[in-house]
Design a protein around this motif. Structure first.
Motif, PDB file in Angstrom:
ATOM      1  N   UNK A 222       4.654   0.286  16.351  1.00 17.37           N
ATOM      2  CA  UNK A 222       5.067   1.376  15.659  1.00 17.37           C
ATOM      3  C   UNK A 222       5.519   1.157  14.167  1.00 17.37           C
ATOM      4  N   UNK A 223       5.171   1.846  13.233  1.00 16.46           N
ATOM      5  CA  UNK A 223       5.439   1.472  11.781  1.00 16.46           C
ATOM      6  C   UNK A 223       6.391   2.494  11.490  1.00 16.46           C
ATOM      7  N   UNK A 224       7.600   2.095  10.679  1.00 16.77           N
ATOM      8  CA  UNK A 224       8.327   2.900  10.217  1.00 16.77           C
ATOM      9  C   UNK A 224       9.197   2.461   8.557  1.00 16.77           C
ATOM     10  N   UNK A 225       9.610   3.271   7.881  1.00 20.66           N
ATOM     11  CA  UNK A 225      10.144   3.070   6.949  1.00 20.66           C
ATOM     12  C   UNK A 225      11.910   3.588   6.824  1.00 20.66           C
ATOM     13  N   UNK A 226      12.746   3.080   6.010  1.00 21.81           N
ATOM     14  CA  UNK A 226      13.858   3.845   5.549  1.00 21.81           C
ATOM     15  C   UNK A 226      13.589   4.821   4.627  1.00 21.81           C
ATOM     16  N   UNK A 227      14.359   5.992   5.112  1.00 22.46           N
ATOM     17  CA  UNK A 227      14.436   7.239   4.234  1.00 22.46           C
ATOM     18  C   UNK A 227      13.647   8.191   4.787  1.00 22.46           C
ATOM     19  N   UNK A 228      13.521   9.306   4.017  1.00 26.14           N
ATOM     20  CA  UNK A 228      13.816   9.452   2.569  1.00 26.14           C
ATOM     21  C   UNK A 228      15.163   9.699   2.428  1.00 26.14           C
ATOM     22  N   UNK A 229      16.165   9.939   3.201  1.00 31.09           N
ATOM     23  CA  UNK A 229      17.524   9.929   2.990  1.00 31.09           C
ATOM     24  C   UNK A 229      18.359   8.801   3.425  1.00 31.09           C
ATOM     25  N   UNK A 230      19.349   8.836   2.945  1.00 32.46           N
ATOM     26  CA  UNK A 230      20.503   7.847   3.535  1.00 32.46           C
ATOM     27  C   UNK A 230      20.722   7.989   4.880  1.00 32.46           C
ATOM     28  N   UNK A 231      20.561   6.717   5.655  1.00 32.92           N
ATOM     29  CA  UNK A 231      20.870   6.798   7.125  1.00 32.92           C
ATOM     30  C   UNK A 231      19.504   7.558   7.948  1.00 32.92           C
ATOM     31  N   UNK A 232      18.522   7.531   7.258  1.00 29.80           N
ATOM     32  CA  UNK A 232      17.370   7.946   8.103  1.00 29.80           C
ATOM     33  C   UNK A 232      16.377   6.931   8.185  1.00 29.80           C
ATOM     34  N   UNK A 233      15.518   7.295   9.249  1.00 25.31           N
ATOM     35  CA  UNK A 233      14.360   6.167   9.385  1.00 25.31           C
ATOM     36  C   UNK A 233      13.238   7.216   9.717  1.00 25.31           C
ATOM     37  N   UNK A 234      12.136   6.854   8.849  1.00 33.08           N
ATOM     38  CA  UNK A 234      10.764   7.516   9.172  1.00 33.08           C
ATOM     39  C   UNK A 234       9.709   6.847   9.888  1.00 33.08           C
ATOM     40  N   UNK A 235       9.344   7.519  11.078  1.00 31.17           N
ATOM     41  CA  UNK A 235       8.067   6.742  11.754  1.00 31.17           C
ATOM     42  C   UNK A 235       6.864   7.107  10.962  1.00 31.17           C
ATOM     43  N   UNK A 236       6.095   6.510  10.250  1.00 33.24           N
ATOM     44  CA  UNK A 236       4.794   6.723   9.667  1.00 33.24           C
ATOM     45  C   UNK A 236       3.647   6.278  10.513  1.00 33.24           C
ATOM     46  N   UNK A 237       3.818   5.514  11.387  1.00 33.83           N
ATOM     47  CA  UNK A 237       2.362   5.082  12.050  1.00 33.83           C
ATOM     48  C   UNK A 237       2.787   4.729  13.643  1.00 33.83           C
ATOM     49  N   UNK A 238       1.593   4.874  14.301  1.00 29.21           N
ATOM     50  CA  UNK A 238       1.608   4.353  15.861  1.00 29.21           C
ATOM     51  C   UNK A 238       0.141   3.745  15.743  1.00 29.21           C
ATOM     52  N   UNK A 239      -0.245   2.563  16.348  1.00 30.61           N
ATOM     53  CA  UNK A 239      -1.317   2.123  16.262  1.00 30.61           C
ATOM     54  C   UNK A 239      -1.546   0.821  17.202  1.00 30.61           C
TER      55      UNK A 239
ATOM     56  N   UNK B 268       0.860  -1.253  -0.066  1.00 26.48           N
ATOM     57  CA  UNK B 268      -0.021  -0.086  -0.056  1.00 26.48           C
ATOM     58  C   UNK B 268       0.683   1.324   0.080  1.00 26.48           C
ATOM     59  N   UNK B 269       1.829   1.321   0.601  1.00 29.49           N
ATOM     60  CA  UNK B 269       2.639   2.334   1.014  1.00 29.49           C
ATOM     61  C   UNK B 269       3.961   2.726  -0.166  1.00 29.49           C
ATOM     62  N   UNK B 270       4.134   1.430  -1.059  1.00 27.83           N
ATOM     63  CA  UNK B 270       4.978   1.571  -2.404  1.00 27.83           C
ATOM     64  C   UNK B 270       6.309   1.457  -1.708  1.00 27.83           C
ATOM     65  N   UNK B 271       6.645   1.120  -0.558  1.00 28.61           N
ATOM     66  CA  UNK B 271       8.124   0.760  -0.056  1.00 28.61           C
ATOM     67  C   UNK B 271       7.885  -0.231   1.240  1.00 28.61           C
ATOM     68  N   UNK B 272       9.152  -0.959   1.691  1.00 28.25           N
ATOM     69  CA  UNK B 272       8.842  -1.800   2.621  1.00 28.25           C
ATOM     70  C   UNK B 272       8.458  -0.955   3.846  1.00 28.25           C
ATOM     71  N   UNK B 273       7.616  -1.432   4.692  1.00 30.52           N
ATOM     72  CA  UNK B 273       7.054  -0.993   5.727  1.00 30.52           C
ATOM     73  C   UNK B 273       7.240  -1.844   7.068  1.00 30.52           C
ATOM     74  N   UNK B 274       7.870  -1.420   7.882  1.00 24.52           N
ATOM     75  CA  UNK B 274       8.281  -2.283   9.246  1.00 24.52           C
ATOM     76  C   UNK B 274       7.457  -2.060  10.457  1.00 24.52           C
ATOM     77  N   UNK B 275       7.081  -3.216  11.287  1.00 21.61           N
ATOM     78  CA  UNK B 275       6.447  -2.873  12.273  1.00 21.61           C
ATOM     79  C   UNK B 275       7.250  -3.405  13.584  1.00 21.61           C
ATOM     80  N   UNK B 276       7.436  -2.435  14.489  1.00 21.39           N
ATOM     81  CA  UNK B 276       8.044  -2.908  15.699  1.00 21.39           C
ATOM     82  C   UNK B 276       7.413  -2.724  16.993  1.00 21.39           C
ATOM     83  N   UNK B 277       7.506  -3.536  18.014  1.00 19.22           N
ATOM     84  CA  UNK B 277       6.638  -3.364  19.114  1.00 19.22           C
ATOM     85  C   UNK B 277       7.175  -2.185  20.204  1.00 19.22           C
ATOM     86  N   UNK B 278       6.181  -1.487  20.392  1.00 15.84           N
ATOM     87  CA  UNK B 278       6.161  -0.362  21.567  1.00 15.84           C
ATOM     88  C   UNK B 278       6.121  -0.761  22.814  1.00 15.84           C
ATOM     89  N   UNK B 279       5.179  -1.787  23.042  1.00 15.32           N
ATOM     90  CA  UNK B 279       5.005  -2.453  23.947  1.00 15.32           C
ATOM     91  C   UNK B 279       4.174  -3.732  24.017  1.00 15.32           C
TER      92      UNK B 279
END
Length: 125
Positions: free
Chosen positions: A85-102, A66-77
């Motif tokens: 917590x949902x996140x992706x690599x990018x937009x720049x090199x060496x960056x992670x962007x948090x895209x969701x908390x559900x 759906x997002x067009x790139x790999x989306x990862x899920x990590x446990x917050x608790x």
């Protein structure tokens, strides 16, 4: 490698700004204090090692499609709230962007990942 953490726009940036401001002002309620502690701990792990064992990180293929790139899920608790917590690599090199908390989508069973709301990537910079 250490990663810079960025917040997805608009929702995750607004959430992070709000909870951080409330923490600085000392106005978090009990549940918000617990969430803030878990939030900061998870972001710390993401910065140092996105595959930290405590995060239990894994790709969520329906969200990646759906997002067009790999989306990862990590446990917050874990436990009753089971926030993710949902996140992706990018937009720049060496960056992670948090895209969701559900809450964990499987708590709502069928079609859970279809209901997960994801923020967009911030501009490069």
């Amino acid at each position: 490698m250490t990663f810079a953490i960025r917040m997805g726009v608009p929702d995750m940036a607004a959430f992070n700004d709000s909870i951080t401001a409330k923490a600085r002002a000392g106005t978090l309620d009990r549940d918000e204090k617990a969430l803030f502690k878990q939030w900061r701990k998870a972001l710390g792990h993401l910065t140092q090692n996105p595959r930290h064992p405590g995060l239990r990180t894994h790709e969520i293929e329906p969200l990646s499609a759906r997002f067009g790139q790999k989306v990862f899920q990590s446990y917050l608790n874990q436990g009753d709230t089971a926030d993710r917590l949902y996140w992706v690599y990018g937009p720049g090199r060496g960056e992670i962007t948090v895209v969701g908390l559900e809450p964990h989508p499987e708590d709502r069973k069928r079609g859970g990942y279809e209901r997960v709301s994801l923020s967009g990537l911030p501009p490069r910079g």
